[in-house]
Enzyme design. Structure first.
Site: not given
Ligand code: PLP
Length: 393
Positions: A136, A221, A250
């Site tokens: 994700f 990520d 986050k």
């Molecule tokens: N990358 C990871 C690993 C995530 O867990 C998330 C959100 O849960 C995102 C990207 C996307 O982040 P955002 O919701 O702040 O756009």
């Protein structure tokens, strides 16, 4: 609206909001530390922390003071001007990244951080990206193309092209997919949304070696795993690797919207003037909150306590009947159940005053604030033990 209870607020939500999130069961109105209060006055212990975001809990006094001072002094500047808070925060990120030439691009969310990484990778002159099944990375079109969950991406095709997804945790699959047109490999050190799935030790080291040999960027990520949640500033640091790109959001803003894309080594030269931007990225108030968050994590030694409390919680969870496995590291934990009972468990925990998240039918995800205590953990485990006795399998 101020005196409305849960039922009224949820009815308004159902009327006013688009239906992309579904209908919530409770409306939260205030919080302090690990506790949040709903519109009916019920208190919950927050074992989810705004999905790994409220790292210092709610209304942390240092964050509140920093934000209050900053909004009184200078609330926003455009990216036509420098300001000290963004610079101080960029220097802090450079320091914790371990690369003293790292450069920072600020944005407002995880999806934007990954979007920036996507664009940066195209400037290598190569176009192919390898991402992982189950990953994700966000919901904007570029980040969605990286996300390896067809249920989320299929309705929006066509997406930006040349992204291929290979099984997570399988470095041989990445090796087979790499070619001379591969610009970037992007990977979560632990897959959070997929249900807290951790690869075997050595996986990131293998990816680092093969991407370096192939002239391919390795992007990690850390949106969910970063800011000390797993006991290191970044989860990849437990493998001792140096990536080319780190994406963050986050927990970075301690509850305020803030994201960052760090470029390391030779990747620092890729983005040139005019190549990318964000009006709010690096906003002084969000940066002040992030600096306060870093300061508290350090002064309270939360990296150590996250490791210790995560092990304490995981060990207790492993002893519960009907728990098949406990995954994750530090304070990012997936409880895997025998049977598709996670949604039922989440609801029962909520009724007993604990916020968690059913990441899928088998898994409850926990990402509590770092201010969680052994006392909170003991209460949570006792409640879960009771619930598991009652839940029909
Ligand atoms: N990358 C990871 C690993 C995530 O867990 C998330 C959100 O849960 C995102 C990207 C996307 O982040 P955002 O919701 O702040 O756009």
């Amino acid at each position: 609206m101020i005196n409305s209870g849960n039922a009224e607020l949820i009815a308004q939500w159902n009327d006013l909001m688009q239906r992309n999130y579904g209908s919530p069961r409770i409306a939260l109105v205030s919080g302090s530390g690990c506790e949040v209060v709903d519109a009916d006055g019920c208190t919950y212990t927050d074992f989810l922390g705004g999905i790994a975001t409220n790292v210092l809990g709610h209304a942390n006094p240092s964050v509140v003071t920093a934000v209050t001072r900053q909004i009184q002094e200078l609330g926003h500047v455009s990216n036509l001007y420098a300001h000290p808070k963004a610079l101080e925060l960029a220097a802090k990120l450079r320091q914790v990244s371990g690369d003293h030439s790292a450069r920072v691009f600020f944005c407002n969310s995880g999806t934007e951080a990954n979007e920036a990484a996507f664009k940066l990778s195209r400037l290598t002159g190569r176009t192919k990206i390898i991402a992982m099944q189950g990953a994700f990375h966000g919901r904007t079109m570029g980040a969605l193309a990286l996300t390896g969950q067809p249920s989320k991406s299929d309705p929006f095709r066509p997406l930006p092209g040349e992204v291929i997804h290979v099984p997570y945790g399988d470095s041989n699959a990445v090796a087979r997919a790499l070619d001379t047109n591969t610009a970037m490999v992007i990977v979560e050190p632990i897959q959070g949304e997929a249900g807290v799935v951790a690869p075997d030790p050595g996986y990131l080291v293998a990816l680092r070696e093969m991407t370096r040999d192939n002239g391919t960027l390795l992007a990690i990520d850390e949106v969910q795993t970063g800011m000390g949640r797993t006991g290191d500033w970044f989860a990849f640091q437990s493998e001792g690797i140096e990536p080319d790109v780190i994406t963050l959001a986050k927990g970075l803003g301690g509850g305020l919207p803030l994201g960052a894309m760090l470029a390391l080594g030779s990747a620092t030269d890729l983005l040139g003037p005019g190549s990318h931007g964000s009006t709010f990225g690096g906003n002084p108030v969000a940066c002040a909150a992030a600096l306060a968050t870093f300061a508290v994590i350090e002064s309270e030694s939360f990296l150590d306590s996250n490791t210790r409390l995560g092990a304490y919680l995981s060990d207790q969870l492993r002893m519960l009947d009907r728990v098949a496995e406990v995954r994750g590291r530090g304070l990012l934990i997936g409880i895997g159940f025998r049977g598709e009972i996670a949604h039922q468990i989440q609801k029962a925990l909520e009724e007993r005053g604990f916020l968690t998240n059913a990441a899928n039918a088998f898994t409850i995800r926990l990402a509590p604030p770092y201010v969680i205590t052994e006392g909170h953990i003991d209460n949570f485990v006792a409640a879960l033990r009771e619930i598991l006795k009652e839940v029909a399998l």
